[in-house]
Motif scaffolding. Structure first.
Motif, PDB file in Angstrom:
ATOM      1  N   TYR A 260       0.855  -1.189   0.000  1.00  0.00           N
ATOM      2  CA  TYR A 260       0.000   0.000   0.000  1.00  0.00           C
ATOM      3  C   TYR A 260       0.892   1.240   0.000  1.00  0.00           C
TER       4      TYR A 260
ATOM      5  N   TYR B 228       4.411   8.259   0.250  1.00  0.00           N
ATOM      6  CA  TYR B 228       5.126   7.510   1.283  1.00  0.00           C
ATOM      7  C   TYR B 228       4.660   6.066   1.206  1.00  0.00           C
TER       8      TYR B 228
ATOM      9  N   ASP C  75      -7.247   7.516   5.353  1.00  0.00           N
ATOM     10  CA  ASP C  75      -5.880   7.342   5.852  1.00  0.00           C
ATOM     11  C   ASP C  75      -5.806   8.017   7.227  1.00  0.00           C
ATOM     12  N   TRP C  76      -6.336   7.305   8.231  1.00  0.00           N
ATOM     13  CA  TRP C  76      -6.338   7.840   9.601  1.00  0.00           C
ATOM     14  C   TRP C  76      -4.935   8.362   9.935  1.00  0.00           C
TER      15      TRP C  76
ATOM     16  N   LYS D 274       0.675   7.007  10.916  1.00  0.00           N
ATOM     17  CA  LYS D 274      -0.258   6.580   9.866  1.00  0.00           C
ATOM     18  C   LYS D 274      -0.513   5.072   9.894  1.00  0.00           C
TER      19      LYS D 274
ATOM     20  N   GLY E  80      -3.773   2.236  11.167  1.00  0.00           N
ATOM     21  CA  GLY E  80      -5.037   1.837  10.552  1.00  0.00           C
ATOM     22  C   GLY E  80      -5.380   2.670   9.333  1.00  0.00           C
ATOM     23  N   THR E  81      -5.889   2.018   8.324  1.00  0.00           N
ATOM     24  CA  THR E  81      -6.368   2.682   7.105  1.00  0.00           C
ATOM     25  C   THR E  81      -7.623   1.937   6.695  1.00  0.00           C
TER      26      THR E  81
END
Ligand SMILES: O=C(O)/C=C/C(=O)CC(=O)CC(=O)O
Ligand code: CA
Ligand code: MG
Length: 499
Positions: free
Chosen positions: A226, A261, A335-336, A355, A358-359
């Motif tokens: 990801y 990133y 994107d928490w 980051k 969690g997403t």
């Protein structure tokens, strides 16, 4: 402390608040933060005309003049799941106009799942049953494993494939656009009002068409990697103004390189999953030392993400003009971000623990083929990109995006921002081409986030960092204020396409 990603506003009272770990700070309040794309959450509205659709007007005429309306398919089942539907990424195609392809399954005009949409997901009938690929249609899921077993995928690409007898969509993704188009054509035909094969076969319908509120949606893809880009100029400028000042808010490299990133794939979760407020080191203020504890600046980021189809061989970059063939579709993505952890850790190597906790993605993947009628010109790029990023056709999609927050303890959601996918400066095809230009190989199921999608006006900023200007300007939400998210808050993303 727990953040629960809620499914549906309607289901407030049915939602379980999952207990997460209790932090050493001693608090154990629940934090519910929903993310989905259903009628209530993330809607993806689409224009009635499936102008890019492979079946096109032939079927529309055929249906209009040759087929009487048929009763909708109903197969009531008792639900093994306590939580009803959560269908984060849906498309709603208006069906009130004549000459629109129609299904024999009744699709309410307000539904997000018309026959022109047919987003892909993976679901389970029972808690211990096998996950299966499906497409959404009205208030039902069409079980693709049943359709495949019945031999109804009879085109050259799918006839002998086991891609729908899998626990995720990766095998199907790897087959590429010709197979995706064949599947879409086959499914639109099978589900159309004019086609008797499924319509008139009660036992096949009973097996293949499952009420949505009786299934559990799962992560639709096995995500190997990801990556998250930073493709909105408005977002980049606002971050720069806050962190570097007005002189040169956007770093000069940003105009030449789609900045990104490397994200964490293991913590990408489906809408409806609890997110636990992260702990870490917070940014020191004045002469103080960094603090350690639960994040005080928990934020959402309004994003979408491209789901990669066929990958590329290590060492063989993808040409920017062929990059679209490597993208199956889009999901909504949150994107928490823990802004206090991120601000302290990200120099010089970029985001890490701020980051990676969690997403969230939507369970339904809307295909680029369904989105095609909503393609729009991407913004002009000045300075012009280097030749390897120069596209013959540079396009975005006109997808209206909205974020609402339901503050803890309240019933009503307040809209906090309205943005649009078309604001992205770097297109998803440029992002994919740039990702591979050094020879890096992408694989089916990889996820490429767009970065926060902010628009030009302050009401269209895509995260609380921008909306509250790093906590300096609280938002007023239904009688309460917010700078960043609090325990028990719910965040609701919506996407829609319409003319
Ligand atoms: O411009 C900076 O120094 C920092 C920017 C950000 O932190 C934005 C960000 O979180 C990127 C994203 O994930 O969308
Ligand atoms: Ca994340
Ligand atoms: Mg991001």
């Amino acid at each position: 402390m727990v953040i629960l990603l809620r499914e549906s506003l309607e289901n407030n009272r049915n939602v379980k608040v999952h207990k997460g770990w209790e932090s050493s700070c001693g608090k154990s309040q629940s934090m519910r933060t929903p993310f989905s794309l259903s009628k209530d959450y993330i809607q993806f509205l689409i224009d009635p005309f499936n102008r890019g659709g492979p079946i096109g007007y032939y079927w529309e005429f055929f249906i209009m003049f040759s087929t009487p309306p048929l009763p909708s398919v109903m197969s009531p089942m008792s639900s093994p799941f306590p939580l009803p539907h959560f269908f984060p990424f849906s498309f709603f195609l208006y069906s009130h106009l004549a000459m629109v392809l129609k299904s024999f399954i009744e699709v309410h005009p307000d539904s997000h799942f018309s026959i022109q949409n047919l987003p892909y997901g993976v679901f389970k009938h029972e808690p211990d049953s096998q996950p299966r690929p499906g497409v959404a249609i009205g208030e039902y899921v069409l079980d693709l494993s049943v359709i495949a077993l019945a031999g109804l995928f009879d085109g050259p690409y799918l006839r002998n494939s086991d891609c729908f007898n899998q626990p995720n969509l990766n095998t199907f993704l790897a087959l590429g656009r010709p197979a995706w188009k064949e599947a879409r054509t086959t499914l639109q035909k099978l589900l159309s009002a004019a086609e008797p094969i499924l319509r008139d076969n009660a036992s096949l319908r009973e097996k293949a068409i499952v009420p949505m509120d009786k299934v559990q949606m799962l992560l639709p893809i096995a995500i190997g990697d990801y990556t998250d880009f930073f493709a909105s100029k408005h977002h980049a400028k606002n971050c720069g103004l806050m962190f570097r000042g007005p002189e040169n808010p956007i770093n000069p490299n940003w105009f030449h390189i789609p900045i990104a990133y490397h994200g964490r794939a293991s913590s990408v979760v489906i809408s409806g999953t609890d997110i636990i407020r992260p702990r870490g080191q917070g940014h020191p203020t004045a002469n103080s030392l960094p603090y350690f504890g639960s994040s005080r600046k928990l934020d959402f980021e309004l994003e979408m993400a491209a789901v990669v189809g066929p990958g590329n061989e290590l060492g063989k970059p993808v040409d920017v003009n062929e990059a679209a063939d490597h993208i199956f579709g889009l999901v909504l993505m949150n994107d928490w971000s823990a802004r206090d952890i991120q601000a302290w850790e990200y120099v010089p190597l970029g985001p890490f623990l701020g980051k990676s906790f969690g997403t969230t993605i939507s369970p339904w993947i809307v295909t680029l083929d369904a989105l095609e009628p909503f393609a729009s010109d991407a913004p002009e790029q000045n300075p012009p990109p280097l030749p390897y990023l120069a596209e013959k056709e540079s396009k975005n999609y006109d997808i209206s995006l909205q974020v609402s927050v339901v503050p803890a303890g309240q019933k009503d959601a307040s809209v906090v921002t309205r943005s649009n996918f078309k604001h992205l400066y770097w297109t998803i095809t440029q992002q994919l081409a740039h990702h591979t230009i050094n020879g890096c190989n992408l694989r089916p199921g990889d996820l490429l986030g767009t970065g926060t999608i902010s628009g030009p006006e302050s009401e269209s900023y895509g995260c609380l960092l921008e909306l509250t200007w790093n906590g300096q300007k609280p938002l007023s939400l239904g009688g309460t204020n917010r700078t960043f998210l609090e325990d028990g808050d719910e965040v609701v993303f919506t996407g829609c396409c319409k003319v």
